[in-house]
Design an enzyme around this catalytic site. Structure first.
Site, PDB file in Angstrom:
ATOM      1  N   GLY A 191       1.004  -1.227  -0.138  1.00  0.00           N
ATOM      2  CA  GLY A 191       0.021   0.173   0.081  1.00  0.00           C
ATOM      3  C   GLY A 191       1.337   1.184  -0.119  1.00  0.00           C
ATOM      4  N   ALA A 192       2.283   0.962  -0.592  1.00  0.00           N
ATOM      5  CA  ALA A 192       2.734   2.549  -0.593  1.00  0.00           C
ATOM      6  C   ALA A 192       2.560   3.202  -1.491  1.00  0.00           C
ATOM      7  CB  ALA A 192       4.581   1.974  -0.746  1.00  0.00           C
ATOM      8  N   THR A 222       0.285   5.622  -0.994  1.00  0.00           N
ATOM      9  CA  THR A 222      -0.106   6.523  -0.747  1.00  0.00           C
ATOM     10  C   THR A 222      -0.233   6.946   0.765  1.00  0.00           C
ATOM     11  OG1 THR A 222      -1.997   7.890  -0.709  1.00  0.00           O
ATOM     12  CG2 THR A 222      -1.925   6.027  -0.837  1.00  0.00           C
ATOM     13  N   GLY A 223      -0.474   7.682   1.073  1.00  0.00           N
ATOM     14  CA  GLY A 223      -0.733   7.845   2.615  1.00  0.00           C
ATOM     15  C   GLY A 223       0.053   7.487   3.597  1.00  0.00           C
ATOM     16  N   GLY A 240       2.190   4.508   3.786  1.00  0.00           N
ATOM     17  CA  GLY A 240       2.543   3.528   3.186  1.00  0.00           C
ATOM     18  C   GLY A 240       3.100   4.328   2.733  1.00  0.00           C
ATOM     19  N   TYR A 292     -14.372  -3.611  11.069  1.00  0.00           N
ATOM     20  CA  TYR A 292     -12.394  -2.756  11.358  1.00  0.00           C
ATOM     21  C   TYR A 292     -11.640  -3.962  12.171  1.00  0.00           C
ATOM     22  CZ  TYR A 292      -9.185   0.411  10.809  1.00  0.00           C
ATOM     23  OH  TYR A 292      -7.949   1.430  11.384  1.00  0.00           O
TER      24      TYR A 292
END
Length: 298
Positions: A22-23, A25-26, A28, A173
């Site tokens: 998950g790199a 955006t955000g 990551g 979650y």
């Protein structure tokens, strides 16, 4: 005066290979950027390769992009095969990618999307890459959890793990984030005899990232107004992960989060987790269920 741990405290990472899920955006992206800036070769493992390549172009360092959809075990297996072929040894695996509060849907394999992506996909990926980490002294597996693991009633619903009876996006979650900690602690127990690789957990507090895009409609406006006041930037939110991944003083089974009130914002320090996360019987039971569901045995 206490000295805060910052990005400048990251040791030299030259010669190290780091995989960050998950790199693009955000959190990551900020994790990948910081590691690359300190010399690591960083693999951006992302669902959308075009977005991954756009992110890679914004990073000043040695980076590459790997297709990975954690909501598909076929994709996880294909990505692991590519990574194993490209990298005979791996120093850091950072299980960062995640979803929060989506409407109920399922992964390609029929798992509820949050437990499937946040936990089972990472469980499978870690297992498939583990033998490339074990020979490397100082190698680490860092998995992101959340304050959400403490939500009231958070537990592992072994009788309805996929939330087929009555879905709660918040409950699902919380279950997935609790699973991240249970996985880390059981993994560390199994890694201890190796003496080389450790498992560590981290959480970012409340960070202003795209993770909030599934906030229920009625809350979207209040969240958009309050977010700048109650959250911290992704660059700060990534610090607990970076400390867990690089601080020489870190030991296996530790958990890092922000030092501010309620662990919402601040600099990274050692924090504690809930009693539910430290239940060894549940850790072992979830591990067995995860092996059965993914078909990946360690």
């Amino acid at each position: 005066m206490t000295q805060h741990w910052t990005e400048q405290d990251i040791p030299n990472q030259h010669g190290r290979v780091a995989i960050v899920t998950g790199a693009n955006t955000g959190l990551g992206f900020e994790t990948a950027r910081a590691l690359a800036n300190h010399g690591a070769h960083v693999v951006l493992a992302v669902r959308d390769v075009a977005k991954g390549e756009a992110a890679a172009a914004r990073i000043d360092g040695d980076v590459s992009v790997q297709a990975l959809d954690l909501a598909s075990l076929d994709s996880v297996r294909a990505a692991a095969a590519d990574l194993r072929a490209a990298h005979p040894t791996i120093d850091l695996l950072i299980n960062n990618a995640g979803l929060m509060f989506p409407p109920r849907s399922t992964t390609a394999d029929g798992f509820e999307l949050q437990i499937g992506t946040n936990h089972l996909g990472h469980f499978a990926l870690t297992g498939l890459l583990l033998d490339h980490l074990l020979p490397v002294p100082g190698s680490r597996i860092v998995t992101l959890s959340s304050n959400g693991h403490r939500f009231r009633g958070a537990d592992i619903r072994f009788n309805d793990l996929q939330w087929e009876q009555k879905y709660s996006r918040v409950g699902a979650y919380a279950q997935s984030k609790l699973a991240n900690l249970l996985f880390t602690y059981e993994l560390q127990r199994r890694l201890e005899p190796s003496g080389t690789t450790i498992a560590v957990a981290a959480h970012p507090g409340v960070s202003n990232t795209e993770l909030m895009r599934h906030t229920p409609r009625l809350l979207q406006r209040p969240v958009s107004v309050l977010a700048p006041l109650l959250t911290q930037p992704a660059q700060m939110g990534a610090l607990p992960t970076l400390r867990a991944a690089t601080d020489p003083a870190v030991t296996g089974g530790q958990y890092y989060g922000p030092d501010g009130r309620g662990e919402v914002r601040g600099h990274p320090v050692l924090v504690s987790s809930s009693a539910a996360a430290n239940n060894e019987d549940v850790q072992k039971r979830l591990w067995a269920v995860s092996e059965d569901l993914t078909g990946v045995t360690y």
